[in-house]
Design an enzyme around this catalytic site. Structure first.
Site, short mmCIF file in Angstrom:
data_model
loop_
_atom_site.label_atom_id
_atom_site.label_comp_id
_atom_site.label_asym_id
_atom_site.label_seq_id
_atom_site.Cartn_x
_atom_site.Cartn_y
_atom_site.Cartn_z
N TYR A 156 0.83 -1.21 0.00
CA TYR A 156 0.00 0.00 0.00
C TYR A 156 0.86 1.26 0.00
CZ TYR A 156 -3.74 3.12 1.78
OH TYR A 156 -4.66 4.13 1.97
N LYS A 160 1.03 4.13 -2.84
CA LYS A 160 0.64 5.50 -2.51
C LYS A 160 1.76 6.51 -2.77
CE LYS A 160 -3.63 4.97 -1.29
NZ LYS A 160 -4.68 5.41 -2.26
#
Length: 292
Positions: A156, A160
């Site tokens: 993640y 991001k």
């Protein structure tokens, strides 16, 4: 003067719940014609119906942001209905949290595919439309997990932070055509964060508290290349900076000098926010010439 979106067409991905739903409702309440996207068709239609019930205009578009055909159909639906796309909010995402040592590469790839590649697919689909109309507002949803790291979120976090890099370049490439590109780093209680924080904390992290920042980032007066952080009614700004550094030359003892001078290299008193990647090289060459 109130920020309004009358006559503007907005696509919000992952808008069947949580942050995306709040973004879509907020845009619809202020006059935007909204395409509500979600992987689950019933969720997308429910939010579109909410916008219409409140007096706004919206259509639903089901499909994964990682499905190029579904994304193309979504953009075509907006063009058929309203003839333009002014705003893209890349909000769709998934979590596959696990410590890196236990994470499968399949979980790593899947998260990047939805967050990073999905945002690229959606943005590329609207890019020619925005360039032709000489107007566009694109928001990438980044995260503190990418900006600063978070245990169990290597996939993640990588996705991001990748979105920050995508934003940096697209803001440069889109400038001549009136396209402004920014990042939003939200902190909010959603289905994705359920169980990660105590109930008392979650109560303060209403997703609706993030959407005012989103509205600014997609407004006519939006900045470009900003990383806006938002949560619980607080708004901050994050930067990717470059210290002035120290010129050490190319001698045989430079590794030792880097170690000895690391505090000076890290000194932030003269740091800058580069407007392009080339500024790093310019700084290095300038110091090299001055030191020769």
């Amino acid at each position: 003067m109130q920020i309004r979106f009358d006559g503007r067409v907005a696509i919000v991905t992952g808008a069947g719940g949580g942050l995306g739903r709040q973004h879509a409702l907020a845009l619809g309440a202020r006059g935007a014609q909204v395409v509500v996207n979600d992987f689950v068709a019933a969720n997308a239609e429910a939010v579109a119906a909410e916008i219409r019930a409140a007096g706004g205009t919206a259509i639903a578009a089901a499909g994964s942001v990682s499905d190029e055909a579904a994304v193309a159909a979504m953009v075509q639906a907006a063009m058929t209905a309203w003839g333009r796309v002014d705003i893209l909010v890349n909000n769709a995402g998934i979590l596959r949290d696990k410590s890196f040592g236990k994470m499968t590469l399949a979980d790593f790839r899947e998260v990047l595919e939805v967050h990073l590649v999905g945002a690229a697919i959606c943005t590329q689909a609207v890019w020619p439309v925005m360039r032709a109309q000489k107007y566009g507002r694109v928001v990438m949803t980044t995260s503190s997990s990418g900006l600063y790291g978070n245990f169990g979120q290597a996939n993640y976090g990588a996705a991001k932070m990748g979105l920050v890099g995508l934003m940096q370049t697209l803001s440069i490439e889109g400038a001549k055509d009136g396209i402004r590109v920014n990042c939003l780093a939200p902190t909010a209680a959603t289905q994705m964060t359920e169980g990660l924080m105590p109930p008392a904390v979650l109560a303060k992290l209403d997703p609706a508290a993030v959407s005012p920042g989103l509205l600014f980032l997609v407004s006519d007066d939006a900045p470009t290349r900003a990383i806006l952080c938002a949560g619980a009614g607080t708004f901050e700004r994050a930067y990717v900076t470059l210290t002035h550094g120290v010129h050490l030359g190319t001698g045989p003892d430079v590794p030792e000098q880097v170690a000895a001078q690391f505090d000076a290299i890290s000194d932030r008193s003269r740091e800058t926010v580069p407007m392009a990647g080339s500024e790093q090289g310019q700084n290095e060459v300038t110091q090299a010439v001055a030191g020769s």
